[in-house]
Design an enzyme around this catalytic site. Structure first.
Site, PDB file in Angstrom:
ATOM      1  N   ASP A 163       0.929  -1.169  -0.064  1.00 47.24           N
ATOM      2  CA  ASP A 163      -0.032   0.196   0.010  1.00 47.24           C
ATOM      3  C   ASP A 163       0.868   1.267   0.173  1.00 47.24           C
ATOM      4  O   ASP A 163       0.672   2.228   0.772  1.00 47.24           O
ATOM      5  CB  ASP A 163      -1.085   0.197   1.003  1.00 47.24           C
ATOM      6  CG  ASP A 163      -2.029  -1.032   1.297  1.00 47.24           C
ATOM      7  OD1 ASP A 163      -2.160  -1.687   0.101  1.00 47.24           O
ATOM      8  OD2 ASP A 163      -2.814  -1.290   2.199  1.00 47.24           O
ATOM      9  N   ASP A 186      -0.457  -4.522  -3.793  1.00 44.67           N
ATOM     10  CA  ASP A 186      -1.645  -3.448  -3.922  1.00 44.67           C
ATOM     11  C   ASP A 186      -0.825  -1.967  -3.740  1.00 44.67           C
ATOM     12  O   ASP A 186      -1.446  -1.138  -3.168  1.00 44.67           O
ATOM     13  CB  ASP A 186      -2.651  -3.512  -2.909  1.00 44.67           C
ATOM     14  CG  ASP A 186      -3.497  -4.940  -3.050  1.00 44.67           C
ATOM     15  OD1 ASP A 186      -3.316  -5.388  -3.992  1.00 44.67           O
ATOM     16  OD2 ASP A 186      -4.022  -5.191  -2.232  1.00 44.67           O
TER      17      ASP A 186
END
Length: 326
Positions: A163, A186
């Site tokens: 992230d 991600d």
């Protein structure tokens, strides 16, 4: 007469105080240096003296050094450029991760409090600077968290693990130009509309690059144009993206994809129904990872005519006629 004199003195005092309070209310450049050779030793100190909703462009020039700051650019600041002296040696760093526990938060602080830099203001530019979250790999750890509109990142390094880059507000527009972005899982995620031009997107583990959460009513999400997809040695199984929300929009066009990109390219986040809603597209990519013969059947290869319609001015013109100057 005495009363009039008192009023005049009071007015003069107020004027002097106002003048002192507005010392930095001008387009001059503010200089930050960790070693004390600038006007400020921290970036936060420089941000604090900037006037709210400035109509002029103000530069905060940051000399080489490591600035350990959990930095917020507040909502009421506009038209600020944070300019590093040297991209690789001007570093804003912090080390929060989602699983840090406290008495107030015994389950951990969560993803959205882990940022190193949070940009709430609009019309903000970062140039020639590194922003990193250097926490251990113990959970989600955001380097840059954006909420403002019309944000520009030029020649920046955005470093982290899971992230790294959170584009946090639907309808906001961001440009990343000539940037290096790295992470594990991600590491580019959120609902904003963001254009990545000539960037290096570097994977540090076998996982997923993007996790867009584009709302259904937004025509564009993430667009990667003329980017290079690279990876650490030994990394061989990376997906281009998975949908954090059902209508995720991600497009890679004119990009160079390394051998680490999986043949199917895209993942449905273990939800078959996402395959009918996610907007995953590619066009005119090159490199071993760009081969399309085994791509997920629910992704699309754009035609030349379709791709020609996707321009930066059109994508960023969804709210107004903003055309970023970089």
């Amino acid at each position: 007469m005495r009363r009039k004199l008192i009023l005049m003195l009071a007015l003069a005092a107020a004027t002097l105080c106002s003048s002192a309070a507005n010392k930095y209310d001008n387009p001059d450049t503010l200089v930050v240096a960790r070693d004390g050779t600038g006007e400020f030793r921290t970036i936060d100190e420089a941000i604090e003296v900037c006037r709210a909703f400035m109509e002029y462009h103000k530069v905060i020039y940051v000399k080489k050094g490591v600035y350990k700051e959990k930095l917020i650019v507040p909502q009421w600041l506009t038209n600020i450029e944070i300019l590093g002296e040297d991209r690789d040696n001007t570093v804003i760093t912090y080390d929060d991760h989602a699983n840090i526990k406290s008495a107030e938060r015994p389950k951990g602080i969560g993803t959205f409090r882990t940022y190193t830099v949070k940009v709430e203001g609009s019309d903000i530019t970062f140039r020639n600077i590194t922003i990193e979250n250097n926490s251990a790999r113990l959970g989600q750890a955001v380097a840059i968290h954006t909420e403002g509109d019309r944000l520009i990142f030029v020649n920046c390094r955005l470093l982290g693990h899971q992230d790294t880059v959170y584009t946090g507000i639907a309808g906001t527009r961001l440009l990343f130009k000539d940037c290096y972005i790295e992470g594990t899982t991600d590491f580019i995620f959120g609902p904003s509309t963001a254009w990545f031009e000539n960037c290096t997107i570097h994977s540090k583990s076998n996982s997923y690059i993007t996790a867009a959460s584009t709302p259904k009513d937004r025509p564009y999400g993430y667009i990667f144009n003329n980017c290079r997809l690279t990876a650490d040695a030994g990394i061989t199984k990376v997906y281009l993206g998975r949908p954090w929300r059902p209508y995720a929009y991600t497009l890679f066009m004119n990009c160079d994809m390394g051998t680490h990109i999986r043949p199917e390219g895209w993942h449905n986040w273990r939800k078959k129904e996402n395959e009918t809603t996610a907007r995953y597209m590619e066009y005119n990519n090159r490199g071993e990872g760009s081969k399309t013969d085994k791509r997920a059947g629910w992704s699309r290869q754009l035609t030349k005519k379709e791709a020609a319609k996707i321009t930066m001015s059109k994508v960023f013109g969804i709210n107004d006629s903003w055309e970023p100057e970089y």
